[in-house]
Structures are given as structure tokens and as C-alpha cells.
Design an enzyme around this catalytic site. Sequence first.
Site, PDB file in Angstrom:
ATOM      1  N   PRO A  21     -33.731  63.155 -30.048  1.00  0.00           N
ATOM      2  CA  PRO A  21     -32.876  63.531 -28.921  1.00  0.00           C
ATOM      3  C   PRO A  21     -31.876  64.618 -29.267  1.00  0.00           C
ATOM      4  O   PRO A  21     -31.714  65.011 -30.426  1.00  0.00           O
ATOM      5  CB  PRO A  21     -32.146  62.220 -28.622  1.00  0.00           C
ATOM      6  CG  PRO A  21     -31.956  61.616 -29.983  1.00  0.00           C
ATOM      7  CD  PRO A  21     -33.192  61.988 -30.781  1.00  0.00           C
ATOM      8  N   THR A  22     -31.169  65.071 -28.255  1.00  0.00           N
ATOM      9  CA  THR A  22     -30.109  66.057 -28.452  1.00  0.00           C
ATOM     10  C   THR A  22     -28.788  65.401 -28.832  1.00  0.00           C
ATOM     11  O   THR A  22     -27.926  66.033 -29.442  1.00  0.00           O
ATOM     12  CB  THR A  22     -29.923  66.903 -27.174  1.00  0.00           C
ATOM     13  OG1 THR A  22     -28.964  67.928 -27.414  1.00  0.00           O
ATOM     14  CG2 THR A  22     -29.437  66.072 -26.022  1.00  0.00           C
ATOM     15  N   THR A  23     -28.620  64.118 -28.514  1.00  0.00           N
ATOM     16  CA  THR A  23     -27.352  63.439 -28.770  1.00  0.00           C
ATOM     17  C   THR A  23     -27.150  63.122 -30.248  1.00  0.00           C
ATOM     18  O   THR A  23     -26.056  63.272 -30.780  1.00  0.00           O
ATOM     19  CB  THR A  23     -27.278  62.140 -27.956  1.00  0.00           C
ATOM     20  OG1 THR A  23     -28.501  61.417 -28.130  1.00  0.00           O
ATOM     21  CG2 THR A  23     -27.057  62.445 -26.484  1.00  0.00           C
ATOM     22  N   GLY A  64     -34.317  60.226 -23.147  1.00  0.00           N
ATOM     23  CA  GLY A  64     -34.116  59.734 -21.795  1.00  0.00           C
ATOM     24  C   GLY A  64     -35.281  58.901 -21.300  1.00  0.00           C
ATOM     25  O   GLY A  64     -36.357  58.858 -21.902  1.00  0.00           O
ATOM     26  N   GLY A  92     -35.290  51.901 -24.154  1.00  0.00           N
ATOM     27  CA  GLY A  92     -34.649  52.138 -22.874  1.00  0.00           C
ATOM     28  C   GLY A  92     -33.209  52.590 -23.027  1.00  0.00           C
ATOM     29  O   GLY A  92     -32.637  52.547 -24.119  1.00  0.00           O
ATOM     30  N   CYS A 107     -26.179  55.524 -27.894  1.00  0.00           N
ATOM     31  CA  CYS A 107     -26.472  54.743 -26.687  1.00  0.00           C
ATOM     32  C   CYS A 107     -25.889  53.339 -26.760  1.00  0.00           C
ATOM     33  O   CYS A 107     -25.892  52.613 -25.764  1.00  0.00           O
ATOM     34  CB  CYS A 107     -27.970  54.673 -26.447  1.00  0.00           C
ATOM     35  SG  CYS A 107     -28.907  53.954 -27.822  1.00  0.00           S
ATOM     36  N   GLU A 130     -23.864  54.199 -17.095  1.00  0.00           N
ATOM     37  CA  GLU A 130     -23.745  54.787 -18.432  1.00  0.00           C
ATOM     38  C   GLU A 130     -23.101  56.171 -18.343  1.00  0.00           C
ATOM     39  O   GLU A 130     -23.407  56.949 -17.438  1.00  0.00           O
ATOM     40  CB  GLU A 130     -25.131  54.901 -19.094  1.00  0.00           C
ATOM     41  CG  GLU A 130     -25.068  55.359 -20.542  1.00  0.00           C
ATOM     42  CD  GLU A 130     -26.434  55.417 -21.206  1.00  0.00           C
ATOM     43  OE1 GLU A 130     -26.502  55.210 -22.427  1.00  0.00           O
ATOM     44  OE2 GLU A 130     -27.429  55.687 -20.499  1.00  0.00           O
TER      45      GLU A 130
END
Length: 519
Positions: free
Chosen positions: A109-111, A192, A210, A243, A332
Site C-alpha cells: 500500500p501507499t500508507t 483498499g 479488510g 489500519c 474510518e
Amino acid sequence: MTNVAQAGHMLERARWAAAAYAEYDAATVTDIVNAVADAGYAQAERFAAEAVAETGMGVVADKVIKNRACSRGIVDFYRGEDFVSPRIDEARKIVELPRPAGVVLALTPTTNPVATVYFKVILALMTRNAVVVAPHPRAKQCSADAARVLAEAAVAAGAPDGVVQVIEEPSIPLVQALMADERTDVIVATGGTGVVRAAYASGNPALGVGPGNVPVFVDASADVAAAAKRIVDSKAFDNSVLCTNESVLIAEDSIADKLRGALTRAGAHILDEDGARRLRAYMFADGHLNTDVVGRDAAWIAGQAGLRVTPKTRVLVAPFTDVVAEEMLAHEKLSPVLGMTTAADTARGIRAARAVVRIGGAGHSAAIHSENPAVITDFAAQVPVLRVSVNVGNSTGSSGLDTNLAPSMTIGTGFVGRSSIGENLQPHNLVNWARVAYNREPGVVMGNFAGINPWRSPAGPVPEYPRASNDRDGAPSRTSIEARRSNPIVNRPGDPGLDALRAELRALVVEELAQLIKR
């Protein structure tokens, strides 16, 4: 830009590496994993800065912590565990042989780009898999740089050429093609909901997770000052891009005022009703999260929403009344913004936490600050999540960085969260075990398997993946040329030898042509 044909060649190269690596013994695998972890650890600060510079998300110092935790930290956590050697159970008369997945397609991911690259590459290498990293386009540079460092360290330590590769220019059509390619053995998807669903729909085995939307409940028995500090530290950690960060704070009425004061002292800013309205309007202008806020600091977000806070503000706390889907602050936020509501008692607090998870984050995580085991048990039993952190910040609690859960950048949400795994992703998720089972009749004696191991340590440099002479991007390195001059083909006991190698190459060429014809 990498095209589908080039990506196909990468998968073919990964298959070759996976087949070679699957014959390595435990000692050699350990040496390779340690070398890769050390290389990642040494570059933790550099890649933390690169990730923040490229994505605009997070905090460099916190990304350093995650990069270190996902390099040497992962290796230390699993030290002593063996995912390579046969397992012998004399009582049950069963011998288990590990069978690696093969080629792992790792979507990152980018996070949490670099930490996730570290994490997935090391898990793949621990279990003798080859891995192709497909980074998020907004984090492609730092992710690719990190993957190359790990790849070089792996090969230098004796791993096959191509055991770690990265898509330099990722795109949606390219990643879709990779996910659907039959040469991909398993997809490990972090990102995502759309990415995860695409992985499951690809036709190949997939381990996807998820989204989170973490409720945190502070009951009347809690150490309020400690709870407030832990919650603020957790929300501020890397600007809440994990997350597992807390999303909605639920306070029991009797301690709510005390908690607000403690949150303020810990660096949070409690908004009034008008401030919460303005923040909500900015962050959810069209009914969806404004992604500009993801991973940004609290003072920046407040400024964009037209609110005045001190530059040292670590977290924005936005009060609201009802935990319903129409309340956007109950969704979120992936930023240091915490929705807050109150409950009259523990039963209502638990119901509010359930409601948060129904809105989003089913199967993911929840947190509770309490000294009452009965309340903690009721909370864990009634809130439909698969990890509950107690008296710890959930960002680092449910991710295993500050608890004894498996440290992970990929959080399984189980059946309720529509995920194929319900635990933090671990090495055993990337290996199957073939079981040799004897007749259980007492009169049938099991043979003595002690000391028998079908895997071997490579006796010298491993040949580089064979490439066509006109492959411009595949020019062998000086190191590989020197290795082949000194030892052109490694003929160790059990190797197929030159004729078999030629036959294998012919088969690879035929298969590649078949793939091109299909396209």
C-alpha cells in the site's frame, strides 16, 4: 513503463528462482533471511524519509520504528521456528514436509509502503518462496528502492537470482494481469477494499484483508490518565496510517470529563460542536473520506478545515452523539482525528463498539482500557473482531508491535470481514505441509526418519537466471559473470546436471511461447 509481457518474464524468472530456492536447507535459508533483515534494518531511516517525501503521509521517526520492526524485529520474533525442515511426529506416525507456495505476488500500500515490502519479502524468504512486489503507484519509488536493496542482499547471501523482484512502474491493468496469471501461486494483498476484492476475483489463491474502523472503549475501572496517553500516542503514531489505529472513542459517562481533561494534557485538542461540524464538512464533503487528510498531521488538517489549534496539537477529538452510519465521524479516518461519544454504562459502551464495527471494520480490531476482566471478556465476545488490545495503544497493539500478537503489516479479518485469514499474516500462511502418514495399527512400525532431510545447502554460487542475448534489461552483473567463470554450473549431489538443465530451459521457452500465443 513495465508492460504485461515484461511482467510475464518476471513471473517466469520468479518461478525459476522459486524452484531452486525450494531445495535450500534451513541453515542456508536462515543465513539469507538474516542478511536481508540486516540490509533492511540498515536502511530503515533512509527509506522512512523517502516514504514520507514521496507519499506525503506519516511521520519519519515512526516509520523508522516500523521499518526496524519489520526487518530484524520480524526475524527476532520467529527466531528458532523452522519452516524448512521435516517435522517428525512419532506418536502419530506422521512426517510433515514443507511445500512452499512458489511465486508470491505481494501487493503493497501507499500508507505503509516500505514496512510492508520488508514484511512480505522476509516472510516469503523464510518459507522459501520467490516474491514479486507490486507497489502502490503513489509509493512506487521508495518501494522499488527498498525491494532492490533486499533483493541484492538475498542474492549476495546465496539466494537464486530473481527470488525478489519489483514492478518498477505499476498500473492497474498490469497488476490485474499479474494477479490472473497462472504463474502466480498466491497473492498477498494489502490495500483498499477494491484491491483485495480484485485479488480474490483473480482466479488465483489470495490472502487479502479488510479495512479497519477501530472502536476503543474506556470504562469506569480504567486508569484514565494512562488510557488517554496511550490513545493519543497511538492516534499520533505515524499520523494514524496503520489500519489498526483507533477510530472512535467511547467513554463511560462517569469518567468522560476526566478522560477529556487527560486527553488534552496528552496533546489532544477537544473540538466543540461547531468545530466538529466544520471538520466533518471538510473531511467528508461528498460523503466519502477526503484522502488528502490521510497520514497528515492534526494541525495541518485543522488548518484546512478552518480551525485554529496550536502547532503541537497531536490529535483532534471530534465529539458526536449517535453511532449510526450517517455519522461520518463514526467511519474510518486514517488520520489523527478521533470521533468521540459517551455511554451510560458498560453494556451500552459495548453496544456502541458493536455499532462502530457494523459501520466498517468487521473482523479487524478493537481496543479496551479497563481493569475489569468480566467487562473485557464481554467486550471481546460481543464486538465482532478477531483481535482486542487491552490497555495498550491499538495502532501498535493489534499490529503486534507492542503486544505478543504476531507482528504484521497485514491484518486478517476472517470470515466476518470477508478475508481468507483471521490472524495477523505469518510465515505459516505461505507454506503447506505434505504429510506422510503410516498405518496407525500398532503392528505397523514407523521407519526411523531422524536426520533425514531432502533439502541441501547449495555448494557454490547459484547460476543467474538465463536470459536471451537480446534482453536489454537483463545484462548480467559483473558479480554474476565472475561467479559463472569460476563455477559455470553448480553440480551438487542431486542436481539434474547439464542435460537436464538444457531440457528445463527448452521447456521454459516453449511455455513462454505458449503464453505469448494466448495473449
